[in-house]
Design a protein around this motif. Structure first.
Motif, PDB file in Angstrom:
ATOM      1  N   TRP A 164       0.945  -1.011  -0.291  1.00  7.54           N
ATOM      2  CA  TRP A 164       0.095  -0.078   0.152  1.00  7.54           C
ATOM      3  C   TRP A 164       0.724   1.013   0.222  1.00  7.54           C
ATOM      4  CZ3 TRP A 164       0.272   3.206   4.204  1.00  7.54           C
ATOM      5  CH2 TRP A 164       1.191   2.153   5.182  1.00  7.54           C
ATOM      6  N   TRP A 165       2.193   1.237   0.368  1.00  7.34           N
ATOM      7  CA  TRP A 165       3.137   2.461   0.465  1.00  7.34           C
ATOM      8  C   TRP A 165       3.447   2.422  -1.626  1.00  7.34           C
ATOM      9  CZ3 TRP A 165       3.924  -1.742   3.629  1.00  7.34           C
ATOM     10  CH2 TRP A 165       4.749  -2.749   3.040  1.00  7.34           C
ATOM     11  N   TRP A 170      -1.970   2.172  -5.653  1.00  5.12           N
ATOM     12  CA  TRP A 170      -3.469   3.150  -5.642  1.00  5.12           C
ATOM     13  C   TRP A 170      -3.510   3.050  -6.978  1.00  5.12           C
ATOM     14  CZ3 TRP A 170      -5.487   3.765  -1.180  1.00  5.12           C
ATOM     15  CH2 TRP A 170      -4.209   3.616   0.234  1.00  5.12           C
ATOM     16  N   ARG A 173      -5.471   0.464  -7.677  1.00  8.83           N
ATOM     17  CA  ARG A 173      -7.018   0.074  -6.694  1.00  8.83           C
ATOM     18  C   ARG A 173      -8.052   1.358  -7.595  1.00  8.83           C
ATOM     19  NH1 ARG A 173      -7.919   0.538  -0.813  1.00  8.83           N
ATOM     20  NH2 ARG A 173      -8.988   2.046  -0.760  1.00  8.83           N
TER      21      ARG A 173
ATOM     22  N   GLY B  99      -4.657   8.418  -0.430  1.00  9.41           N
ATOM     23  CA  GLY B  99      -4.836   7.056   0.193  1.00  9.41           C
ATOM     24  C   GLY B  99      -3.390   6.711   1.153  1.00  9.41           C
ATOM     25  N   PHE B 100      -2.093   7.022   0.584  1.00  8.62           N
ATOM     26  CA  PHE B 100      -1.256   6.390   1.258  1.00  8.62           C
ATOM     27  C   PHE B 100      -1.466   7.218   2.606  1.00  8.62           C
ATOM     28  CE2 PHE B 100       2.968   7.810   3.404  1.00  8.62           C
ATOM     29  CZ  PHE B 100       3.385   6.587   3.032  1.00  8.62           C
ATOM     30  N   GLU B 103      -4.217   5.972   4.903  1.00  7.78           N
ATOM     31  CA  GLU B 103      -3.772   3.734   5.272  1.00  7.78           C
ATOM     32  C   GLU B 103      -3.181   4.480   6.382  1.00  7.78           C
ATOM     33  OE1 GLU B 103      -4.994   1.147   4.034  1.00  7.78           O
ATOM     34  OE2 GLU B 103      -3.792   0.180   5.757  1.00  7.78           O
ATOM     35  N   LEU B 104      -2.447   5.037   6.254  1.00  6.43           N
ATOM     36  CA  LEU B 104      -0.762   5.543   7.777  1.00  6.43           C
ATOM     37  C   LEU B 104      -1.558   5.852   8.998  1.00  6.43           C
ATOM     38  CD1 LEU B 104       1.912   5.835   8.054  1.00  6.43           C
ATOM     39  CD2 LEU B 104       1.952   7.881   7.541  1.00  6.43           C
ATOM     40  N   GLN B 107      -3.250   2.739  10.607  1.00 10.03           N
ATOM     41  CA  GLN B 107      -2.321   1.761  11.175  1.00 10.03           C
ATOM     42  C   GLN B 107      -1.870   2.699  11.771  1.00 10.03           C
ATOM     43  OE1 GLN B 107       0.029  -0.524   9.010  1.00 10.03           O
ATOM     44  NE2 GLN B 107      -1.063  -0.805   7.248  1.00 10.03           N
TER      45      GLN B 107
END
Lengths: 472, 115
Positions: A164-165, A170, A173, B99-100, B103-104, B107
């Motif tokens: 995901w990083w 993305w 997705r 998005g990143f 998500e970060l 988490q």
């Protein structure tokens, strides 16, 4: 030393270029003329070959074949049993045609392959339609630029390992979301499943389409085969006759003309004149090709050399803008047109002499026949033509006697004369017509000799003046 | 979009999310030594625009990348890697950054270490 200014030198170069361009045009015109005349001669040659074949082999039966083979020395021909071969072919054709007739693919051709109502035609159309429907979902997926990557990366499955990083995660997705929206499926897993199923269906339809097409093609091939064999069956005798005549003519024109003439002459064969006409026409075509090729090549070479000289002079003059010594200029300014004209005259005379020749019967007065010498009365050197050159090579003791009249006077053979012709020579209208021809030929010779100080003489009095019309 | 334009966009996004980004940071920890386009040393969050023009693909060779990502998997650091070879658009990069960062945050919240 006198000098000529650069401007004048360049003007002269330009003028000389125009002279060369005129010659190039003349060559192009002549090439076109030769091509046209050649077509006419080829037609004449075909007619002569046809007449010869027809005369030598009027029918395709054993006695006729034996007689033809004996007359022309084609000793192996009777043993080939051509009528037997034709008969065997007829049997085979009849059998094969019957076999095709009873083959379902042929017998039911309308039922199977009618363009609108044939069962195979309709099945193919339906399968193509179903394939199109099945392919719609597949095409929608494949149109998306990232779909291939999503499938390769196992997106929407437990095997998908994109981190995901990463920016690419993305991107994938977003692409998956776009496809879900576009297809109206609940998730990309559903898109994937539908796509895989669709691909399988398309492959199945493709296989069926290929099978149907092959079946249709096989049936169509059978129809073509039947049509071709039917034609052959119905024209078998004519084809067999034509084919054998072709072989006979090929044999006649393939052997040495002298030997064949001697053979036919000694037997007072009715084919002699027809053979001489076909043989002479074949020689004429190759001679004219040789004359044309040789002259054009030679002239093109000369023109190219002149062109290069002009380029050099122009470059040198423009570079230094220097005047030219008068002696060099005089060479540059020399009018080469008379020289080219003389060449065209010489070549045109030879071409036309060969072109108009049609006294095929004169060859029968000679034991060694070189058509070139007969056509030109031995006055023009033809050793630049491959056929003539090779004749000289293979006949080192050969000498041409232009006095055909003396030979005619001492001609010791009886030409073929059918009873119905009242004892006159029947040569299909090609032989000398007694004194009339001699008088015409003599008059033509005198006229040609008078017009040509070099001593060249046209073979016939009715020669068109090619040289004065630029071969056009 | 050029690398400079991309980095400017990422800097704005990360700053807006509360990170104190230092541009062009020389990162050297253990057996990893790379130059990052943006790095918050305290939050251990950053971004790297891997482009051939800048020679990043030489620094981030496969082995280095593997070691780097292993540390991300362990939750020791988080760096958005712009790894796309094709053209990167402003919209796509913006969406990827959002998005990143989301998500970060998720988490970090899960382990109670949001910036």
């Amino acid at each position: 030393m006198s000098w000529v200014p650069a401007e004048q030198v360049l003007k002269t170069v330009e003028w000389q270029r125009q002279v060369l361009a005129e010659q190039q045009k003349r060559i192009a015109d002549f090439n076109a003329y030769h091509a046209t005349e050649r077509q006419k001669l080829e037609a004449e040659q075909r007619a002569a070959a046809h007449d010869l074949g027809q005369a030598v082999l009027p029918r395709l039966d054993h006695p006729t074949i034996a007689a033809a083979a004996e007359a022309i020395g084609m000793v192996g021909l009777p043993a080939e049993n051509v009528p037997g071969q034709v008969e065997a072919r007829r049997q085979w054709l009849a059998g094969r045609l019957q076999q095709i007739l009873t083959t379902p693919d042929y017998a039911q051709r309308e039922l199977l392959r009618h363009p609108r109502t044939g069962s195979l035609t309709r099945a193919l159309a339906e399968t193509q339609e179903y394939r199109g429907l099945a392919n719609q979902f597949v095409a929608t997926c494949e149109e998306h630029p990232r779909f291939e990557q999503l499938m390769a990366g196992a997106w929407g499955t437990s095997e998908e390992k994109a981190a995901w990083w990463r920016y690419s995660y993305w991107q994938d997705r977003s692409a998956a979301a776009e496809l879900v929206t576009k297809t109206g499926k609940p998730s990309f897993s559903d898109v994937r499943a539908e796509y895989v199923k669709g691909k399988e269906n398309v492959a199945t339809y493709d296989a069926e389409i290929a099978r149907l097409r092959n079946q249709i093609a096989a049936g169509e091939a059978l129809e073509r085969e039947y049509a071709a064999l039917w034609d052959e069956h119905h024209a078998l005798d004519a084809r067999g006759l034509e084919h054998t005549r072709g072989r006979i003519v090929q044999h006649l024109l393939g052997v040495d003309a002298s030997g064949m003439t001697q053979r036919l002459r000694a037997a007072s064969s009715p084919f002699l004149m027809l053979f001489l006409r076909a043989s002479g026409l074949a020689a004429k075509v190759s001679y004219l090709d040789g004359i044309q090729r040789s002259n054009v090549t030679e002239l093109q070479k000369d023109l190219a050399a002149q062109q290069q000289k002009l380029v050099n002079v122009e470059q040198k003059t423009r570079k230094r803008w220097a005047p030219m010594p008068i002696a060099n200029y005089q060479k540059l300014a020399e009018d080469r047109r008379p020289r080219y004209e003389k060449r065209w005259q010489r070549f045109g005379k030879t071409y036309q002499t060969v072109y108009v020749y049609d006294r095929w019967d004169r060859a029968r007065y000679y034991d060694d026949i070189l058509w070139w010498d007969l056509m030109t009365r031995g006055r023009y050197d033809g050793s630049y033509i491959p056929e003539v050159h090779s004749y000289y090579q293979s006949h080192p003791d050969y000498q041409f006697d232009p006095d055909w009249k003396s030979r005619q006077a001492s001609y010791a053979y009886d030409d073929y004369a059918p009873a119905s012709a009242g004892g006159a020579t029947n040569d299909h209208g090609m032989s000398e017509q007694g004194g009339t021809d001699d008088a015409d030929a003599a008059a033509a010779s005198v006229e040609a000799d008078g017009a040509d100080q070099s001593g060249d003489v046209d073979a016939s009095g009715d020669a068109a003046d090619l040289t004065s019309t630029d071969a056009s | 979009m050029t690398e400079a334009e991309g980095c400017a966009l990422l800097l704005a996004k990360f700053t807006e999310a509360g990170y104190a980004i230092a541009s062009d940071f020389h990162f050297h920890e253990g057996d990893i030594e790379v130059d990052l386009d943006g790095w918050d040393a305290k939050a251990r969050v950053g971004y790297e625009y891997i482009t051939r023009e800048a020679g990043d693909d030489r620094q981030f060779d496969l082995a280095t990348l593997a070691r780097f990502e292993m540390r991300m998997e362990k939750g020791e650091l988080f760096v958005l890697l712009v790894d796309e070879r094709g053209a990167v658009t402003k919209e796509a990069l913006g969406a990827a950054a959002d998005g990143f960062l989301a998500e970060l945050k998720k988490q970090r919240e899960a382990i109670g270490s949001a910036p």
